[in-house]
Every structure is written in C-alpha cells, then in structure tokens.
Design an enzyme around this catalytic site. Structure first.
Site, PDB file in Angstrom:
ATOM      1  CG  ASP A 231      -1.735  -1.242   1.331  1.00  0.00           C
ATOM      2  OD1 ASP A 231      -1.745  -1.996   0.353  1.00  0.00           O
ATOM      3  OD2 ASP A 231      -2.360  -1.460   2.371  1.00  0.00           O
ATOM      4  CE1 TYR A 283      -2.649  -7.668   5.903  1.00  0.00           C
ATOM      5  CE2 TYR A 283      -0.950  -7.673   7.578  1.00  0.00           C
ATOM      6  CZ  TYR A 283      -1.340  -7.484   6.271  1.00  0.00           C
ATOM      7  OH  TYR A 283      -0.399  -7.130   5.335  1.00  0.00           O
TER       8      TYR A 283
HETATM    9  P1  NG1 Z   1      -5.381  -3.085   3.488  1.00  0.00           P
HETATM   10  O1  NG1 Z   1      -6.425  -3.396   2.515  1.00  0.00           O
HETATM   11  O2  NG1 Z   1      -4.920  -1.690   3.413  1.00  0.00           O
HETATM   12  O3  NG1 Z   1      -5.711  -3.501   4.870  1.00  0.00           O
HETATM   13  C1  NG1 Z   1      -3.459  -4.923   3.808  1.00  0.00           C
HETATM   14  C2  NG1 Z   1      -1.965  -4.624   3.893  1.00  0.00           C
HETATM   15  C3  NG1 Z   1      -1.238  -4.882   2.563  1.00  0.00           C
HETATM   16  C4  NG1 Z   1      -1.567  -6.260   2.019  1.00  0.00           C
HETATM   17  C5  NG1 Z   1      -3.102  -6.427   1.975  1.00  0.00           C
HETATM   18  C6  NG1 Z   1      -3.540  -7.796   1.520  1.00  0.00           C
HETATM   19  C7  NG1 Z   1      -1.397  -2.811   5.452  1.00  0.00           C
HETATM   20  C8  NG1 Z   1      -1.142  -1.366   5.582  1.00  0.00           C
HETATM   21  N1  NG1 Z   1      -1.748  -3.237   4.234  1.00  0.00           N
HETATM   22  O4  NG1 Z   1      -4.081  -3.951   3.025  1.00  0.00           O
HETATM   23  O5  NG1 Z   1       0.151  -4.739   2.753  1.00  0.00           O
HETATM   24  O6  NG1 Z   1      -0.973  -7.270   2.767  1.00  0.00           O
HETATM   25  O7  NG1 Z   1      -3.686  -6.201   3.251  1.00  0.00           O
HETATM   26  O8  NG1 Z   1      -3.072  -8.073   0.253  1.00  0.00           O
HETATM   27  O9  NG1 Z   1      -1.286  -3.561   6.410  1.00  0.00           O
END
Ligand code: NG1
Length: 562
Positions: A231, A283
């Site tokens: 991101d 996550y």
């Molecule tokens: P978002 O959708 O911003 O939560 C997150 C991670 C990315 C990537 C994606 C899945 C952060 C800031 N961003 O994105 O690096 O791993 O999930 O592809 O943690």
C-alpha cells in the site's frame, strides 16, 4: 534490482499544477485545498502551512496477502487521497522560557468532530498506543518512521543536533482524507505516506521514493498490523495511466499498462473491516500462519529445526528448495510438507518439535504476535501456503497478459506432464485437472486477453475465500452482483473481511453495470440504513490508475498552486 520502469531512485515530485495530479474538476480540488489551509489557520491561530502534500489510496488488482511473503503484487493508485498541511514553529533564539518548553506535535483534521485533534510530545521515541486506537496513531507512525530512517542512514545524531531540530517548538499537522476508512483502499497508508512526505519536506530532509516506501511500510507496523508494503509503495510510486507490479526486497515498481478497452470498477461492501482492532484473528494471524508454514516446509526439506525456525517467508523457502522458486513445484511441496486442516499449538510445539512458539515470534518484544498466540490455538497452514503460491503465480500471469503474452496458465493434463518431463520432475506433485479445490490447473490457452485477466481475478477471489478465508458474506454478495450485472471478473481487494470489491468490464457497458449493481446491492442497504445514499459516489465508482504522492506548491496569496 533494475526492473524496467522502476522509479524507486526518484524523489517525490513537486506538482506545478493541479492537473499534474488530478483528473477531476480542478475547481473542486482547489476548493478542497483552500478549506485545508483555512482549517489549518483556524486551528493553529493564524500560522500558515509550510508544506502541503497528498498521497493516494490504492486498489489492488491482483496479488492479495502475498506482499508480506515477499511476492510481487499488482495494484494501481486511485484518485481518492489524503491531503496534509504542515508547518514547524521554531523557538525564538535567546528566549529562555521557550528554550525550556517541551516541543510538541499537534495534529488536527478538517472534520474535527469525527476525527478529534490530539497533541503529542515532539519525541520520536514515544510509543504508539495500539491499545486505544485513535486516527492520529497513523500520523505518529509517519513521524517515528522518519527518525528510524535517519538512524538507518547513520544521520540521526547529526539531524537531532542540527540548529533547526534544536529550535523546533511545535509541529502542526492538518489532515483531510477522502479515502473511505476500512474499505480495503488503504486509507491508513495514504495518511501515513502523505504525513511522512510532508514532515520530510518540512524538516528539510530528502528521501528517495524507494526509501519512503520502505520506511512507511515499517513505520505502519507501529499501528499494530504487520503490514506487507504494497500500500505504501503504490501510494508513493503510483503514476497516472499505469498499474504497477510492486516488488519487495528490494522494493521496486514496474509499469504495467492495462488494456485500454477495459474499465475497473470499485464497490464498497459496506462491511467495515476494522483492521487494527481485529488484527489478532485476521491479518496478523495469517502472517503467523504463513511463517509457521514456511518453517514446516524448511523442516520438510531436511533443515535443522533451529535453522528452520529462523525462516520468515514462504518465498525464502521456495527460493531455496523448490526448483529456484518455481511456484508449481512449491505448490506440490505444500501437499507433502503440510497437513490438511489445522494444527493445534500443542501439535506444533511438541509433535513438530518447534518448541515454545512465543520464542519463535519474539513475543516479549512483539506485542502484535504476542496477542495472536494468546488468542488463537489452531493454525491452518496448508491452505494458507497454497493461496500464497497460487496467487503469486496469478500475478505473474496477469502481468504477462497485460504486456501482450498469450494467456497460458495451464499446468494440468498433457501440457503439465510434458512440462514435468522437460524439467525432469516426476509428475506427481499434486497438480491435477480434477483438483476439487481448483486453485490452479485452469487452462487458458486460446482465451482472449480480457477474459483471461477476468478469470485470474475470479480465481483469486475463490482462493481468498476458500483457502485464505479473508472474504465475508457481503464481499461475496457484491462479487456476485457485479458478475450478474455483466462484469467480466470481480474480486475482493485489500485485506478483506469487509471493504471493497474490484471488478473489470468492457468500458462501453461500465455505466450499465454500475446502475445494475446499485439496484441489486445498494438500494436495499440505502433503505435499511446500512449505507447512506449521500455517500453513493464513494461507494460505487469507476476508477483509473492515478498519480502517486506529490508535494504541492503553496502560495498564501494565490492559493495552493501558482
Ligand atoms: P489493506 O487493505 O490496506 O488492509 C493490507 C496490507 C497490505 C496487504 C493487503 C492484503 C497494510 C497497511 N496493508 O491492506 O500490505 O498485505 O492487506 O493483500 O497492512
């Protein structure tokens, strides 16, 4: 690294006119900046901004949850962004009272009711309070990241000792964000990046785009998620009209031209994904599962257990043992090395011989992993690893097709067997055309470019849903709504568990599709109050690759851009 089109050595551009950055109506954009500046002056009692920056959100076209495993991803920056105004008030020389006062970092938002202001000490060593989540945490991440980078470059002492830094009295930050929160469009990184670039400029420092991408990836981890880097990299390195393949270790961005007859659409599922708050069961748990999978794969290849325990990413292990990182070989190895279903903590620690998992994840020093291990007792490894390797392969195919290569992606049946013979593998690595999980083995020979790209997006969603389990009912319903309306393909984008869907369609029917999805997905939500009709244009819209971070010239007389 040297990929063609890589821009990691360049600096963040200084925009000389709004159209360098925005496609939208310049008057409304200019008004937004005027509002930012007047909010700044009101909040900070007449002070004027020294630096104004912007950094965009992003939509990931393909490559989900593989950046933290070291694999390339394929996002594009979008038009929605975060804009930031910053100024630094300096202590008056010789003023003893000011000399002794503690310097501060004062942060406010144009929408001060929803996003309340907060003041912190001007101290780069302070901790980010992940237990009580506040939007300013991301600003603090950006602030700390700058000093971490200086430390890495052995410049921290000299900068802290500089006349400028010693005289800092108050750093003032005003923010306005247009990227919807919790939507998978990366509002958090847009904020972190816009702030980091603004503070860098206001502190009279200069980092390359590559350095900024890396430092913002690392600094966002202070917010409590083990962020992968996609991101921040696309927010910093995005460019108009181009998607990018983002590579890691080292970071790089390679231009990927998208077919001009296709349009990408974004729809918000209206399920908010509270990333920081739910990280331990979503996550960060996936980051832990992938690391455990990498360790067991290394063990499977005969590595000494202590050595295996130092492995961090699946890519690291595949590069060493799977035919120099060949993804089909890695997919086959997954079946042999990892059990189906879940492992319990006890199984991993005792039967697999990993010992105390808390030690592997350095839980004493890493609170994010500590919470994951406290709150979870089962870990799915095989499914997670299969998603990662197959998704990495789909990114590769997607890029090649965009670059004009005919669709291939067939490893099942006779072609697969032929390929095995060529590289001298026994064709038993588990790739079969009747594989019930269907995460690979889909021949695409003879398919048109558009259908093949859409198919890859569809397979990606299936894999996110069934193997990585990062979808949710609302996302699946929205994917179906796009497909029924005539989109060629659709998938969740970003971390998932809520947030947005990205769909692709022939450009000439984009408006029809939007109208149809509005009817089938949103109207009932407007009626029930789940969504607000006033937000319609932010919930469902067309998008195109937009510019990345920029510093905008501010002239107090003439407005933001002269
Ligand atoms: P978002 O959708 O911003 O939560 C997150 C991670 C990315 C990537 C994606 C899945 C952060 C800031 N961003 O994105 O690096 O791993 O999930 O592809 O943690």
């Amino acid at each position: 690294m040297g990929a063609v089109g890589s821009k990691q050595h360049a600096r963040v551009p200084k925009a000389s006119k709004l159209s360098d950055v925005y496609d939208d109506n310049e008057n409304s954009v200019a008004t937004r900046y005027d509002t930012l500046v007047s909010a700044f002056k009101t909040q900070f009692e007449g002070e004027k901004p020294k630096t104004i920056t912007r950094s965009p959100g992003r939509v990931n076209l393909i490559g989900e949850h593989i950046d933290y495993e070291g694999y390339s991803v394929l996002p594009m920056a979008i038009g929605l962004d975060v804009i930031v105004a910053v100024s630094v008030a300096l202590k008056e020389e010789g003023n003893v009272e000011e000399d002794e006062a503690e310097a501060t970092l004062s942060i406010a938002n144009v929408d001060g009711e929803k996003y309340t202001p907060k003041e912190f000490p001007f101290d780069h060593e302070q901790e980010v309070d992940v237990k009580s989540h506040h939007w300013t945490n991301y600003v603090l991440c950006g602030f700390k990241g700058i000093f971490d980078q200086l430390k890495k470059q052995n410049k921290l002492e000299s900068v802290l000792e500089s006349a400028f830094m010693k005289r800092v009295k108050k750093v003032m930050v005003m923010v306005d964000g247009k990227v919807p929160l919790g939507s998978g469009l990366s509002s958090s990184s847009a904020l972190n990046c816009a702030v980091t670039v603004a503070l860098m400029d206001a502190f009279e420092l200069s980092f390359t785009k590559g350095e900024l991408s890396e430092l913002t990836c690392l600094s966002e981890r202070y917010s409590g998620t083990q962020s992968g880097g996609m991101d921040q990299a696309i927010s910093i390195m995005g460019e108009k009209d181009l998607a990018k393949r983002i590579d890691f270790n080292p970071i790089g961005a390679m231009d990927v031209p998208l077919p001009t007859n296709l349009t990408f659409l974004i729809g918000n599922s209206c399920a908010v994904s509270k990333k920081a708050e739910s990280a331990h069961k979503h996550y960060n748990l996936r980051v832990v599962e992938c690391r455990l999978a990498a360790i067991l794969m290394a063990k499977h290849y005969g590595e000494d257990i202590e050595k295996a325990k130092t492995r961090v990413t699946l890519r690291e292990v595949a590069d060493l043992y799977c035919n120099k990182g060949d993804l089909w070989t890695a997919l086959g190895a997954v079946r042999k090395a990892l059990n189906e279903g879940s492992y319990t903590k006890k199984q991993l620690e005792n039967d697999e011989g990993l010992g105390d998992l808390r030690k592997i994840f350095d839980c004493e020093n890493n609170e994010a992993f500590n919470v994951v291990l406290q709150k979870n007792d089962t870990f799915k490894l095989r499914d997670r690893a299969r998603h990662v390797f197959s998704e990495a392969r789909r990114v590769h195919e997607f890029q090649k097709i965009c670059e004009g290569q005919s669709p291939r992606y067939a490893v099942s049946g006779p072609i697969y067997e032929h390929w095995c013979k060529v590289i001298g593998l026994v064709p038993d690595v588990g790739v079969a055309s009747d594989d019930p999980t269907k995460d690979f083995g889909h021949p695409m020979y003879g398919m048109g470019k558009e259908d093949a790209l859409a198919k890859l997006m569809h397979l990606s969603h299936e894999s996110c849903k069934t193997q990585y389990e990062c979808s949710c009912d609302e996302l699946d319903e929205l994917v179906d709504a796009f497909m029924s309306a005539g989109a060629l393909g659709a998938r969740l984008t970003g971390a998932g568990w809520g947030g947005c869907v990205v769909a692709v369609c022939e450009s000439d029917i984009a408006e029809e599709i939007l109208a149809d999805v509005k009817k089938s997905f949103y109207e009932k939500r407007f009626q029930s109050g789940v969504a607000n009709i006033a937000d319609e244009t932010n919930l469902l819209f067309k998008t195109a690759p937009s510019a990345g971070a920029a510093i905008l010239h501010y002239d107090d007389e003439k407005g933001v851009i002269v």
